[in-house]
Design a protein around this motif. Structure first.
Motif, PDB file in Angstrom:
ATOM      1  N   PHE A  46       0.537  85.688  36.194  1.00 58.35           N
ATOM      2  CA  PHE A  46       1.024  84.592  35.435  1.00 58.35           C
ATOM      3  C   PHE A  46       2.201  84.237  36.457  1.00 58.35           C
ATOM      4  CE2 PHE A  46      -0.289  87.647  32.172  1.00 58.35           C
ATOM      5  CZ  PHE A  46      -1.100  86.756  31.503  1.00 58.35           C
ATOM      6  N   GLN A  47       2.503  82.928  36.053  1.00 59.93           N
ATOM      7  CA  GLN A  47       3.396  81.935  36.791  1.00 59.93           C
ATOM      8  C   GLN A  47       4.957  82.603  36.693  1.00 59.93           C
ATOM      9  OE1 GLN A  47       3.795  78.558  34.751  1.00 59.93           O
ATOM     10  NE2 GLN A  47       4.591  77.193  36.384  1.00 59.93           N
ATOM     11  N   GLU A  48       5.224  83.377  35.635  1.00 61.64           N
ATOM     12  CA  GLU A  48       6.539  84.002  35.637  1.00 61.64           C
ATOM     13  C   GLU A  48       6.264  85.488  35.865  1.00 61.64           C
ATOM     14  OE1 GLU A  48       4.683  83.730  31.654  1.00 61.64           O
ATOM     15  OE2 GLU A  48       5.083  82.451  33.412  1.00 61.64           O
ATOM     16  N   TYR A  49       5.388  86.070  36.640  1.00 63.44           N
ATOM     17  CA  TYR A  49       4.880  87.361  36.960  1.00 63.44           C
ATOM     18  C   TYR A  49       4.690  88.255  35.714  1.00 63.44           C
ATOM     19  CZ  TYR A  49       6.907  85.017  40.875  1.00 63.44           C
ATOM     20  OH  TYR A  49       7.700  84.192  41.914  1.00 63.44           O
ATOM     21  N   ALA A  50       5.454  88.137  34.685  1.00 63.40           N
ATOM     22  CA  ALA A  50       5.432  89.123  33.370  1.00 63.40           C
ATOM     23  C   ALA A  50       5.414  90.577  33.497  1.00 63.40           C
ATOM     24  CB  ALA A  50       4.228  88.567  32.498  1.00 63.40           C
ATOM     25  N   LEU A  51       6.470  90.984  34.561  1.00 62.54           N
ATOM     26  CA  LEU A  51       6.439  92.331  34.821  1.00 62.54           C
ATOM     27  C   LEU A  51       7.038  93.017  33.600  1.00 62.54           C
ATOM     28  CD1 LEU A  51       7.548  92.474  38.634  1.00 62.54           C
ATOM     29  CD2 LEU A  51       5.196  92.604  37.565  1.00 62.54           C
ATOM     30  N   PHE A  52       6.802  94.407  33.361  1.00 66.63           N
ATOM     31  CA  PHE A  52       7.421  95.002  32.205  1.00 66.63           C
ATOM     32  C   PHE A  52       8.939  95.354  32.878  1.00 66.63           C
ATOM     33  CE2 PHE A  52       3.028  96.230  32.129  1.00 66.63           C
ATOM     34  CZ  PHE A  52       2.706  95.162  30.715  1.00 66.63           C
ATOM     35  N   PRO A  53       9.957  94.932  31.944  1.00 62.22           N
ATOM     36  CA  PRO A  53      11.330  94.847  32.885  1.00 62.22           C
ATOM     37  C   PRO A  53      11.936  96.183  32.411  1.00 62.22           C
ATOM     38  CG  PRO A  53      11.366  93.571  30.559  1.00 62.22           C
ATOM     39  CD  PRO A  53       9.930  93.793  30.856  1.00 62.22           C
ATOM     40  N   HIS A  54      11.421  97.126  31.667  1.00 61.68           N
ATOM     41  CA  HIS A  54      11.962  98.217  31.411  1.00 61.68           C
ATOM     42  C   HIS A  54      11.042  99.487  32.093  1.00 61.68           C
ATOM     43  CE1 HIS A  54       8.554  97.704  28.758  1.00 61.68           C
ATOM     44  NE2 HIS A  54       8.340  98.962  28.651  1.00 61.68           N
ATOM     45  N   LEU A  55      10.014  99.241  32.972  1.00 54.76           N
ATOM     46  CA  LEU A  55       9.327  99.990  33.677  1.00 54.76           C
ATOM     47  C   LEU A  55       9.329  99.697  35.223  1.00 54.76           C
ATOM     48  CD1 LEU A  55       5.658 100.001  32.014  1.00 54.76           C
ATOM     49  CD2 LEU A  55       7.650 101.578  31.685  1.00 54.76           C
ATOM     50  N   ASN A  56       9.663 100.874  35.992  1.00 50.72           N
ATOM     51  CA  ASN A  56       9.956 100.618  37.428  1.00 50.72           C
ATOM     52  C   ASN A  56       8.435  99.994  38.036  1.00 50.72           C
ATOM     53  OD1 ASN A  56       8.214 102.915  37.951  1.00 50.72           O
ATOM     54  ND2 ASN A  56       9.746 104.123  38.571  1.00 50.72           N
ATOM     55  N   ILE A  57       8.686  99.698  39.596  1.00 45.36           N
ATOM     56  CA  ILE A  57       7.606  99.274  39.963  1.00 45.36           C
ATOM     57  C   ILE A  57       6.445  99.865  39.881  1.00 45.36           C
ATOM     58  CG2 ILE A  57       6.769  98.469  42.275  1.00 45.36           C
ATOM     59  CD1 ILE A  57       9.261  96.870  40.581  1.00 45.36           C
ATOM     60  N   ALA A  58       6.411 101.288  40.290  1.00 47.16           N
ATOM     61  CA  ALA A  58       5.177 102.274  40.277  1.00 47.16           C
ATOM     62  C   ALA A  58       4.637 102.037  38.969  1.00 47.16           C
ATOM     63  CB  ALA A  58       5.665 103.582  40.561  1.00 47.16           C
TER      64      ALA A  58
END
Ligand code: ATP
Length: 337
Positions: free
Chosen positions: A85-97
């Motif tokens: 998505f445009q705003e990436y929508a990463l889960f803020p409470h999860l680390n990158i892995a």
């Protein structure tokens, strides 16, 4: 093999016809740009492919499997589609892995896949960071790794570069393209930016008012636009009136060769970089205005009969407003009846 195919895909919102009879066929491993102005139906097409919207009509096949047809609607999670998505929508409470691991199905070795994906996007060292501790470009790569991790048949990217500032955009675009290529992914991205579409994609589908007016290689849609609207939207365009006589057209610039045979009254397309200007006191053109960009410049030239042309030239000292020029055109031109 065709990775994604749509036939007559149609979606109305009340009286608004957002997508109208869209046909697409994208071979595996190709990168398609869905290019068009704001409101032309790009995002709706992407949402129909992903399964977030129900079409009114038409069929969608992904990875050789029918996922949408009259009476059939496979939900998004069953479509083998990865979204960025445009705003990436990463889960803020999860680390990158953990973000990357999120969608990996049970049968797959999660740990191994996360390592592979982080390596692919060059973020192995940041596996334990949280999303807010990353730059925009890095977040973009995590979003891509997360989408690619379950090995979907198709990746969909919605205006993936619009959140990045201009300086970063160029390098992130190139990275994204390389990552998709290395992963052998089939991808569709939507954009309203012509340069982005032309420079990144293997194929460009030009969408205007809900309909795909042309799809082809970047060179085909730029140099041989099938319609005037496509020519106008994909890059800068001069249109001149002319009289076509099979292989040639007669216009205010004289006789020009045609890219394809045409007859009768036409409009011809002349891209600014096809116009050649030579200073000449007896020349028919007059330089009106110059927009100087450093690496090149756009010169506005007036011609007899009130005709105006935009010419893109190298930066030059010998063209100044008010000076006369000879005007020639390089290469065959495309005509529209
Ligand atoms: P942009 O580049 O501005 O995002 P777009 O090409 O992605 O535009 P869409 O978002 O697909 O265009 O919208 C196509 C048309 O459908 C527009 O006229 C829009 O207003 C309309 N539309 C989209 N979603 C809805 C909705 N949920 N309800 C009503 N109308 C909608």
């Amino acid at each position: 093999m065709i990775a994604v195919r749509c036939q007559e895909l149609t979606k109305n919102f009340g009286r608004v016809s957002a997508v109208e009879g869209v046909n697409l066929a994208l071979p595996q491993g190709r990168f398609l740009a869905l290019l068009g102005p704001s409101g032309c139906g790009k995002t709706t097409t992407l949402r129909l492919l992903a399964g977030f919207e129900l079409p009114d009509r038409g069929k969608i096949e992904i990875g050789g499997r029918l996922v949408s047809a009259p009476g059939l609607h496979v939900p998004p999670e069953g479509r083998s589609v990865g979204m960025v998505f445009q705003e990436y929508a990463l889960f803020p409470h999860l680390n990158i892995a953990d973000n990357v691991a999120y969608g990996i199905p049970k049968g797959m070795d999660k740990k191994k896949r996360v390592v592979e994906m982080l390596e692919l996007v060059g973020l192995t060292d940041l596996a334990n960071r949280m999303p807010h501790e990353l730059s925009g470009g890095q977040q973009q790569r995590v979003a891509l790794a997360r989408a690619l991790a379950p090995q979907p048949a198709l990746i969909l990217l919605d205006e993936p570069f619009s959140n990045l500032d201009a300086a970063l955009r160029q390098s992130v675009r190139e990275e994204v393209r390389q990552i998709l290529r290395l992963a052998g992914a089939t991808a569709i991205f939507v954009t309203h930016d012509q340069e982005e579409a032309l420079s990144l994609a293997d194929e460009v589908a030009v969408m205007i008012e809900g309909t795909i007016l042309q799809s082809g290689t970047p060179q085909q849609v730029y140099l041989r636009p099938a319609r005037r609207e496509v020519a106008e939207f994909v890059g800068e365009a001069n249109f001149l009136a002319g009289e076509a006589n099979s292989s040639h057209v007669t216009c205010v610039l004289g006789d020009l060769p045609l890219a394809e045979a045409a007859h009768g009254t036409v409009e011809i397309l002349i891209r600014p970089e096809m116009v050649l200007l030579q200073p000449d006191p007896a020349g028919a053109g007059c330089v009106e205005h110059i927009n100087f960009f450093g690496h090149d410049q756009m010169v506005q030239v007036s011609l007899p009969g009130g005709v105006r042309l935009q010419a893109r030239t190298q930066p030059r000292l010998d063209l100044i407003p008010g000076s006369h020029v000879r005007v020639a055109v390089e290469g065959p031109v495309v005509a529209y009846s």
